[in-house]
Enzyme design. Structure first.
Site, mmCIF file in Angstrom:
data_model
loop_
_atom_site.group_PDB
_atom_site.id
_atom_site.type_symbol
_atom_site.label_atom_id
_atom_site.label_comp_id
_atom_site.label_asym_id
_atom_site.label_seq_id
_atom_site.Cartn_x
_atom_site.Cartn_y
_atom_site.Cartn_z
ATOM 1 N N GLU A 108 0.783 -1.131 -0.030
ATOM 2 C CA GLU A 108 -0.037 0.251 0.033
ATOM 3 C C GLU A 108 0.677 0.999 0.070
ATOM 4 O O GLU A 108 0.339 2.360 -0.591
ATOM 5 C CB GLU A 108 -0.977 0.165 1.169
ATOM 6 N N PHE B 197 -11.377 -7.380 14.310
ATOM 7 C CA PHE B 197 -10.232 -7.851 13.498
ATOM 8 C C PHE B 197 -10.038 -6.730 12.654
ATOM 9 O O PHE B 197 -10.639 -6.135 11.670
ATOM 10 C CB PHE B 197 -10.630 -9.124 12.678
ATOM 11 N N LYS C 86 -17.454 -0.716 6.588
ATOM 12 C CA LYS C 86 -17.904 -1.670 5.722
ATOM 13 C C LYS C 86 -19.598 -1.675 5.782
ATOM 14 O O LYS C 86 -20.045 -1.898 4.531
ATOM 15 C CB LYS C 86 -17.575 -3.093 6.215
ATOM 16 N N MET D 130 24.359 8.513 0.592
ATOM 17 C CA MET D 130 24.100 9.931 1.462
ATOM 18 C C MET D 130 24.671 9.871 2.726
ATOM 19 O O MET D 130 25.225 10.786 3.425
ATOM 20 C CB MET D 130 22.823 10.347 1.173
HETATM 21 C C1 LIG Z 1 18.467 14.490 0.622
HETATM 22 C C2 LIG Z 1 17.761 15.658 0.636
HETATM 23 C C3 LIG Z 1 18.685 17.079 0.281
HETATM 24 C C4 LIG Z 1 17.806 18.086 -0.042
HETATM 25 N N1 LIG Z 1 18.765 19.336 -0.099
HETATM 26 C C5 LIG Z 1 18.028 20.247 -0.723
HETATM 27 C C6 LIG Z 1 18.816 21.449 -1.098
HETATM 28 O O1 LIG Z 1 20.162 21.543 -1.157
HETATM 29 N N2 LIG Z 1 17.967 22.339 -1.773
HETATM 30 C C7 LIG Z 1 16.765 22.574 -1.695
HETATM 31 O O2 LIG Z 1 16.085 23.580 -2.008
HETATM 32 N N3 LIG Z 1 15.932 21.596 -1.032
HETATM 33 C C8 LIG Z 1 16.689 20.374 -0.580
HETATM 34 N N4 LIG Z 1 15.826 19.131 -0.052
HETATM 35 C C9 LIG Z 1 14.304 19.537 -0.277
HETATM 36 C C10 LIG Z 1 14.160 20.290 1.123
HETATM 37 O O3 LIG Z 1 13.855 19.303 2.178
HETATM 38 C C11 LIG Z 1 12.609 20.922 0.832
HETATM 39 O O4 LIG Z 1 11.618 19.959 0.392
HETATM 40 C C12 LIG Z 1 12.448 21.871 -0.303
HETATM 41 O O5 LIG Z 1 13.365 22.998 -0.152
HETATM 42 C C13 LIG Z 1 11.023 22.788 -0.409
HETATM 43 O O6 LIG Z 1 10.786 23.258 -1.265
HETATM 44 P P1 LIG Z 1 9.612 24.358 -1.473
HETATM 45 O O7 LIG Z 1 9.580 25.163 -0.212
HETATM 46 O O8 LIG Z 1 9.807 25.023 -2.831
HETATM 47 O O9 LIG Z 1 8.332 23.314 -1.499
HETATM 48 P P2 LIG Z 1 7.286 22.944 -0.411
HETATM 49 O O10 LIG Z 1 7.776 22.184 0.830
HETATM 50 O O11 LIG Z 1 6.403 22.267 -1.276
HETATM 51 O O12 LIG Z 1 6.527 24.264 -0.053
HETATM 52 C C14 LIG Z 1 5.848 24.989 -1.094
HETATM 53 C C15 LIG Z 1 5.448 26.228 -0.517
HETATM 54 O O13 LIG Z 1 4.590 26.915 -1.528
HETATM 55 C C16 LIG Z 1 3.386 27.366 -0.914
HETATM 56 N N5 LIG Z 1 2.311 27.268 -2.146
HETATM 57 C C17 LIG Z 1 1.756 26.123 -2.465
HETATM 58 N N6 LIG Z 1 0.689 26.436 -3.516
HETATM 59 C C18 LIG Z 1 0.591 28.029 -3.512
HETATM 60 C C19 LIG Z 1 0.255 28.720 -4.282
HETATM 61 N N7 LIG Z 1 -0.896 28.436 -5.129
HETATM 62 N N8 LIG Z 1 0.371 30.017 -4.131
HETATM 63 C C20 LIG Z 1 1.417 30.494 -3.324
HETATM 64 N N9 LIG Z 1 2.024 29.599 -2.452
HETATM 65 C C21 LIG Z 1 1.821 28.385 -2.628
HETATM 66 C C22 LIG Z 1 3.259 26.267 0.135
HETATM 67 O O14 LIG Z 1 1.965 26.861 1.266
HETATM 68 C C23 LIG Z 1 4.483 26.042 0.720
HETATM 69 O O15 LIG Z 1 4.427 27.062 1.738
HETATM 70 C C24 LIG Z 1 16.429 18.088 0.179
HETATM 71 C C25 LIG Z 1 15.784 16.976 0.295
HETATM 72 C C26 LIG Z 1 16.525 15.927 0.465
HETATM 73 C C27 LIG Z 1 15.615 14.480 0.623
HETATM 74 C C1 LIG Z 2 12.917 5.279 4.541
HETATM 75 C C2 LIG Z 2 14.037 6.100 4.740
HETATM 76 N N1 LIG Z 2 14.793 5.571 5.592
HETATM 77 C C3 LIG Z 2 16.069 6.217 5.744
HETATM 78 C C4 LIG Z 2 16.444 7.306 5.310
HETATM 79 C C5 LIG Z 2 17.664 7.937 5.664
HETATM 80 N N2 LIG Z 2 18.459 8.077 4.351
HETATM 81 C C6 LIG Z 2 18.665 9.203 3.711
HETATM 82 S S1 LIG Z 2 19.503 8.974 2.072
HETATM 83 C C7 LIG Z 2 19.964 7.491 2.752
HETATM 84 C C8 LIG Z 2 20.827 6.433 1.725
HETATM 85 C C9 LIG Z 2 20.165 6.373 0.240
HETATM 86 O O1 LIG Z 2 21.049 5.299 -0.224
HETATM 87 P P1 LIG Z 2 20.835 4.759 -1.685
HETATM 88 O O2 LIG Z 2 19.232 4.604 -1.900
HETATM 89 O O3 LIG Z 2 21.770 3.628 -2.172
HETATM 90 O O4 LIG Z 2 21.072 6.217 -2.602
HETATM 91 P P2 LIG Z 2 22.473 7.030 -2.593
HETATM 92 O O5 LIG Z 2 22.638 7.786 -1.688
HETATM 93 O O6 LIG Z 2 23.798 5.902 -2.477
HETATM 94 O O7 LIG Z 2 22.440 7.760 -3.907
HETATM 95 C C10 LIG Z 2 19.386 7.164 3.807
HETATM 96 C C11 LIG Z 2 19.554 5.745 4.469
HETATM 97 C C12 LIG Z 2 15.347 7.981 4.397
HETATM 98 N N3 LIG Z 2 15.654 8.889 3.766
HETATM 99 N N4 LIG Z 2 14.259 7.091 4.122
#
Ligand SMILES: Cc1cc2nc3c(=O)[nH]c(=O)nc-3n(C[C@H](O)[C@H](O)[C@H](O)COP(=O)(O)OP(=O)(O)OC[C@H]3O[C@@H](n4cnc5c(N)ncnc54)[C@H](O)[C@@H]3O)c2cc1C
Ligand SMILES: Cc1ncc(C[n+]2csc(CCOP(=O)(O)OP(=O)(O)O)c2C)c(N)n1
Ligand SMILES: [Mg+2]
Length: 588
Positions: A66, A128, A178, A490
């Site tokens: 799911e 259940f 249900k 990472m």
């Molecule tokens: C491993 C990893 C590394 C990351 N590194 C980076 C990085 O280096 N740089 C980076 O930028 N991010 C990075 N991120 C992502 C980060 O965590 C955030 O998800 C991201 O920065 C959020 O972007 P955002 O604020 O544009 O979008 P969202 O979190 O989706 O926020 C959108 C915003 O827009 C508003 N909004 C929605 N609709 C409208 C509308 N119609 N009009 C006006 N406003 C609206 C919402 O209310 C919200 O405040 C990383 C994520 C991961 C998993």
């Molecule tokens: C469900 C979940 N568990 C743990 C993490 C923490 N985490 C972030 S990046 C990462 C490693 C990802 O490894 P891989 O999928 O091999 O990608 P790579 O970084 O090697 O490109 C982990 C364990 C996460 N983001 N999501």
């Protein structure tokens, strides 16, 4: 998919109220809401709903877990802009959805999640497969409903769609007992319409605020636009382009904003933040004005707040009042839909020459643009950046890419240059490993004519690889690129930088991914050198069915730049000088 001759009588076009079972009402309401595809998995508490499905023109994609259903609905919504729908049974079916619901919540994705629930007579008895799924999902849904009467199903569902797609979108869960599915009621789609959406009273932009914002923009010498996901959600790409071009303001993008402004545009600076381009982060720190458009100043974007853009005045255009002044205090807030606000603002913005500022950024770029690998000679090593760059080049940048979470996700953001909106599907806020494969399936179901790629790590791919069988059963043509570095890369990188290279629990054994694909009737190929990349990508693209490419890349490469947690935006760790990815002068 429904095949029954009675379909016409049961769908939502029915003008006179018709007596239907709750289960039929559910599908008829979805048809009326324009739903054509759902992702789900059956079980006892939702069986009446599955029993009625054959009567309705809706495609049901049977998932293998799911969580996959929720991510597919999410990918479907991100690729199409429509509301994604997933279905699960009570208990474990419902709890398996939770990660996918939380993922959608953090990234503002419109979804309706339907769960079966035990009969109303036994609610609260630990029956259940009974769990309190509305309680469990309260903090990760925009809203949720528990429905225990057939006559309430259509109004609850219609309300759920309205909530999911209005203002700041998000997931809504509808839990249906249900007995409500089995009972009958009069179905009247029109009468089930929710009250007209009433915008939050704060969603109102004063003339004086607009004028003040315009004045700040007119007077700014070193402005930067911070463009976020809200650009894509509100469909404000054109207005953003006009603002940037007319006022000559450079645009930095959040991870989720990528694809909202053409990558090839000269004013596009690329991604900001923790793994953003060095020059964007420097430009933000040097700016005298930031215009934040539909972004929420996530901590991955700002670095430490007290050190963030201290010289800049700040304008925040945002639809959710709760986001304003939450992380970063701003000078002017324009609270409303981004596209509407920009349309009001644009007539007040005259043309402007900002050559000096743009040149200054180019200068920073010159010193920091050390990762461009376009013409890098083949050193015999395969780098993830090569793979992503080549994929971008070969697909002409036109494909939809769904990434997983980790290093490969950041390399995708850096090296795959998105020109068109909704072509990058990635988990930003929750950072959910296992997202890519199901999200790509959802994207392909939404956009069957588009080329769709998965870019996943060897770790994350294993979390939801069971959905390979969904691809096989549903005959879904997507291409899969596994960036196989033998590590939870990472996390390994953080161990390298901050934990003394103590690679505890990050070296990762994987199955033979090509054989795994073959076991599902999906063709595949392993690639170990850069010379093979183009041919392998071509083979995948021309294959009639899904294709998996297993790229054996350098194991201990790291993503640069990187801002350590607790540091300022300008305190970046840059790629060490002797790196083979360093740009040489003749590459330029
Ligand atoms: C491993 C990893 C590394 C990351 N590194 C980076 C990085 O280096 N740089 C980076 O930028 N991010 C990075 N991120 C992502 C980060 O965590 C955030 O998800 C991201 O920065 C959020 O972007 P955002 O604020 O544009 O979008 P969202 O979190 O989706 O926020 C959108 C915003 O827009 C508003 N909004 C929605 N609709 C409208 C509308 N119609 N009009 C006006 N406003 C609206 C919402 O209310 C919200 O405040 C990383 C994520 C991961 C998993
Ligand atoms: C469900 C979940 N568990 C743990 C993490 C923490 N985490 C972030 S990046 C990462 C490693 C990802 O490894 P891989 O999928 O091999 O990608 P790579 O970084 O090697 O490109 C982990 C364990 C996460 N983001 N999501
Ligand atoms: Mg890995």
């Amino acid at each position: 998919m429904g095949t029954d001759a009675n379909t016409q009588n049961l769908n939502a076009q029915t003008t006179t109220p018709t007596r239907l079972t709750g289960a039929e009402i559910l599908w008829a309401t979805l048809v009326g809401e324009g739903v054509t595809d759902v992702f789900g998995y059956p079980g006892g508490a939702i069986l009446p709903v599955y029993d009625a499905l054959r009567k309705f023109p809706i495609r049901h994609v049977l998932v293998r877990h799911e969580q996959g259903a929720a991510h597919m609905a999410d990918g479907y919504a991100r690729a199409s802009g429509k509301v994604g729908v997933c279905v699960a049974t009570s208990g474990p079916g419902a709890t398996n959805l939770v990660t996918g619901i939380a993922n959608a919540m953090l990234d503002s994705i419109p979804m309706v999640c339907i769960t079966g629930q035990v009969s109303s007579k036994v609610l609260g008895t630990d029956a259940f497969q009974e769990v309190d799924i509305t309680g469990i999902t309260l903090p990760v849904t925009k809203h949720n409903f528990l429905v225990n009467r057939a006559e309430d199903i259509a109004p609850a569902l219609r309300h759920a769609f309205q909530i999911a797609r209005s203002a700041r979108p998000g997931p809504v869960l509808v839990d249906i007992t249900k007995d409500a599915q089995q009972a009958t009621a009069l179905f009247d789609f029109e009468a089930a319409k929710p009250r007209p959406y009433r915008p939050h009273p704060m969603l109102h932009v004063d003339e004086s605020d607009l004028e003040q914002a315009a004045e700040l923009i007119r007077n700014a010498k070193q402005p930067v636009i911070l463009a976020g996901h809200g650009i894509i959600i509100s469909g404000a790409e054109e207005q953003l382009l006009t603002l940037a071009e007319r006022a000559q303001i450079p645009v930095g993008l959040t991870l989720l904003g990528l694809s909202g402004f053409p990558a090839s545009h000269p004013l596009n600076l690329g991604m900001m933040g923790m793994h953003g381009e060095a020059w964007v982060n420097h430009a933000i720190q040097e700016a005298d004005l930031l215009i934040a458009c539909g972004m929420r100043f996530d901590d991955r974007v700002t670095g430490t707040i007290p050190t963030f853009a201290t010289k800049a005045k700040k304008i925040h255009i945002e639809v959710d009042p709760a986001e304003v002044n939450k992380n970063v205090k701003v000078d002017i807030a324009l609270i409303g839909d981004l596209r509407e606000v920009l349309e009001k603002l644009l007539p007040r913005i005259p043309g402007h020459d900002r050559t000096a500022w743009l040149k200054a950024i180019d200068k920073i770029k010159g010193a920091a643009a050390v990762r461009d690998i376009k013409n890098l000679p083949d050193s015999g090593h395969l780098y993830a950046a090569h793979v992503v760059h080549d994929l971008w080049r070969i697909t002409g940048g036109n494909a939809i890419v769904a990434t997983d979470v980790g290093q490969h996700q950041m390399w995708e953001a850096q090296y795959f240059h998105h020109e068109k909106p909704r072509t990058l599907i990635t988990s930003g806020g929750l950072g959910t490993m296992g997202f890519a494969l199901p999200a790509a399936i959802g994207a392909k179901v939404a956009c069957p004519d588009k080329e769709v790629w998965v870019i996943a790590g060897d770790g994350g791919f294993q979390m939801t690889s069971a959905e390979l069988c969904t691809i096989a059963q549903e005959k879904i043509k997507i291409n899969i690129a596994i960036i196989n570095n033998g590590f939870l890369g990472m996390v390994r990188q953080w161990q390298e930088f901050f934990y003394d290279r103590n690679y505890e629990s990050t070296p990762l054994l994987s199955p033979d991914f090509v054989k795994l694909a073959e076991a599902h009737g999906i063709a595949g190929r392993t690639v170990s050198t850069r010379a093979e990349v183009a041919d392998a990508v071509a083979e995948a693209r021309s294959a009639p069915g899904a294709f998996l490419l297993n790229f054996m890349v350098e194991q201990e490469d790291s993503v640069y730049p990187m801002i350590p947690v607790g540091s300022a935006l300008h305190e970046m760790i840059l790629r060490p000088g002797k790196s083979p990815l360093l740009q040489t002068p003749e590459d330029e």
